[in-house]
Design an enzyme around this catalytic site. Sequence first.
Site, PDB file in Angstrom:
ATOM      1  N   ASP A  94     -10.473   0.568  14.494  1.00  0.00           N
ATOM      2  CA  ASP A  94     -11.191   0.369  13.224  1.00  0.00           C
ATOM      3  C   ASP A  94     -12.626   0.895  13.255  1.00  0.00           C
ATOM      4  O   ASP A  94     -13.521   0.325  12.602  1.00  0.00           O
ATOM      5  CB  ASP A  94     -11.192  -1.126  12.834  1.00  0.00           C
ATOM      6  N   ILE A 148      -1.183  -0.607  17.596  1.00  0.00           N
ATOM      7  CA  ILE A 148      -2.326   0.259  17.890  1.00  0.00           C
ATOM      8  C   ILE A 148      -1.818   1.559  18.520  1.00  0.00           C
ATOM      9  O   ILE A 148      -1.071   1.529  19.500  1.00  0.00           O
ATOM     10  CB  ILE A 148      -3.334  -0.456  18.813  1.00  0.00           C
ATOM     11  N   GLU A 182      -9.761   6.758  18.712  1.00  0.00           N
ATOM     12  CA  GLU A 182      -9.258   5.925  19.814  1.00  0.00           C
ATOM     13  C   GLU A 182      -9.811   4.511  19.768  1.00  0.00           C
ATOM     14  O   GLU A 182      -9.214   3.590  20.293  1.00  0.00           O
ATOM     15  CB  GLU A 182      -9.624   6.568  21.150  1.00  0.00           C
ATOM     16  N   ASN A 239       0.838  -1.213   0.000  1.00  0.00           N
ATOM     17  CA  ASN A 239       0.000   0.000   0.000  1.00  0.00           C
ATOM     18  C   ASN A 239       0.869   1.259   0.000  1.00  0.00           C
ATOM     19  O   ASN A 239       0.536   2.241  -0.658  1.00  0.00           O
ATOM     20  CB  ASN A 239      -0.943   0.007   1.204  1.00  0.00           C
ATOM     21  N   GLU A 243      -7.381  -2.418  -2.552  1.00  0.00           N
ATOM     22  CA  GLU A 243      -6.774  -1.510  -1.549  1.00  0.00           C
ATOM     23  C   GLU A 243      -5.874  -0.497  -2.257  1.00  0.00           C
ATOM     24  O   GLU A 243      -5.921   0.701  -1.986  1.00  0.00           O
ATOM     25  CB  GLU A 243      -5.934  -2.308  -0.533  1.00  0.00           C
ATOM     26  N   ASN A 297      -6.533   5.195   7.963  1.00  0.00           N
ATOM     27  CA  ASN A 297      -6.078   3.798   7.968  1.00  0.00           C
ATOM     28  C   ASN A 297      -6.790   3.029   6.867  1.00  0.00           C
ATOM     29  O   ASN A 297      -7.918   3.361   6.505  1.00  0.00           O
ATOM     30  CB  ASN A 297      -6.404   3.153   9.329  1.00  0.00           C
ATOM     31  N   HIS A 333      -8.230  -0.737   5.987  1.00  0.00           N
ATOM     32  CA  HIS A 333      -8.587  -1.988   6.677  1.00  0.00           C
ATOM     33  C   HIS A 333      -9.195  -2.957   5.660  1.00  0.00           C
ATOM     34  O   HIS A 333     -10.078  -2.570   4.893  1.00  0.00           O
ATOM     35  CB  HIS A 333      -9.583  -1.682   7.803  1.00  0.00           C
ATOM     36  N   MET A 381       0.813  -2.414  12.143  1.00  0.00           N
ATOM     37  CA  MET A 381       0.205  -3.413  13.016  1.00  0.00           C
ATOM     38  C   MET A 381       0.270  -3.068  14.509  1.00  0.00           C
ATOM     39  O   MET A 381       0.080  -3.926  15.348  1.00  0.00           O
ATOM     40  CB  MET A 381       0.855  -4.785  12.772  1.00  0.00           C
ATOM     41  N   SER A 398     -11.745  -0.868   3.299  1.00  0.00           N
ATOM     42  CA  SER A 398     -12.278   0.430   3.737  1.00  0.00           C
ATOM     43  C   SER A 398     -11.119   1.344   4.148  1.00  0.00           C
ATOM     44  O   SER A 398     -10.155   0.892   4.758  1.00  0.00           O
ATOM     45  CB  SER A 398     -13.165   0.267   4.976  1.00  0.00           C
TER      46      SER A 398
HETATM   47  C1  GRF Z   1      -3.189  -4.803   4.000  1.00  0.00           C
HETATM   48  O1  GRF Z   1      -4.115  -5.803   3.649  1.00  0.00           O
HETATM   49  C2  GRF Z   1      -3.821  -3.798   4.935  1.00  0.00           C
HETATM   50  O2  GRF Z   1      -5.152  -3.535   4.649  1.00  0.00           O
HETATM   51  C3  GRF Z   1      -3.699  -4.528   6.246  1.00  0.00           C
HETATM   52  O3  GRF Z   1      -2.429  -5.135   6.204  1.00  0.00           O
HETATM   53  C4  GRF Z   1      -2.067  -5.384   4.843  1.00  0.00           C
HETATM   54  C5  GRF Z   1      -0.763  -4.677   4.623  1.00  0.00           C
HETATM   55  O4  GRF Z   1      -0.224  -4.919   3.359  1.00  0.00           O
HETATM   56  N1  GRF Z   1      -3.936  -3.643   7.366  1.00  0.00           N
HETATM   57  P1  GRF Z   1       0.964  -4.030   2.787  1.00  0.00           P
HETATM   58  O5  GRF Z   1       2.044  -3.970   3.865  1.00  0.00           O
HETATM   59  O6  GRF Z   1       0.442  -2.670   2.448  1.00  0.00           O
HETATM   60  O7  GRF Z   1       1.454  -4.776   1.582  1.00  0.00           O
END
Ligand code: GRF
Length: 190
Positions: free
Chosen positions: A146, A93, A143, A20, A175, A108, A110, A91, A137
């Site tokens: 998601d 929080i 806080e 991403n 995404e 973010n 998700h 990953m 999404s």
């Molecule tokens: C993606 O599916 C994102 O939505 C999720 O973790 C994955 C991360 O993939 N939270 P990348 O590191 O962007 O390839």
Amino acid sequence: MEKYPGKKNTAVFISGRGSNLKSLIKHSKKKNSLIKIRLVISNNPDAEGLKYASRSKIKIYGNINKSNFENNSLKLLEKYNIDLICLAGFMKILSGNFIKKFSKPILNIHPSLLPKYKGLNTHERAINNKDRFAGASIHKVTEKLDSGKVILQKKVKILKTDNIRSLEKKVLKIEHEIYPKAIDKFLTNL
Ligand code: GRF
């Protein structure tokens, strides 16, 4: 002269692969994009995405002291005059304290059709529940995990032949498509 007039200084937070992040970097290089990615922060020094960012000549910070991750990140965000944080496969929080102190928007991505399947293992849960659709999404970070306002989402059909891996692949593709769009939509409506 300012090279990126009007573009929002953006920081991307990652933890791993960074696909991403790659799509956001590509987008940010387009003339009409509304962001300039100034730095990439990772809570994992081995995150694959850091390499791509560094090759793209973006400042990377992957070695931030774990116990002081939030405070050190806040200092960097201030130093680089960051207006927007995009979490992309991040990953960890973020605490309410961090969100309050930064005081500017955090987005973010998700991998589910929120409000369905907050948290982890979204594709597995969608398949086990025999859902007809999955998706991704983009939402504002608050806080509550998601749970912030959804800015954009897109669905994909779950076929009978799909498994977790094939579904993950399909969702990841959308995404990459919708995160840049969501950012521009969000910034246009600020
Ligand atoms: C993606 O599916 C994102 O939505 C999720 O973790 C994955 C991360 O993939 N939270 P990348 O590191 O962007 O390839």
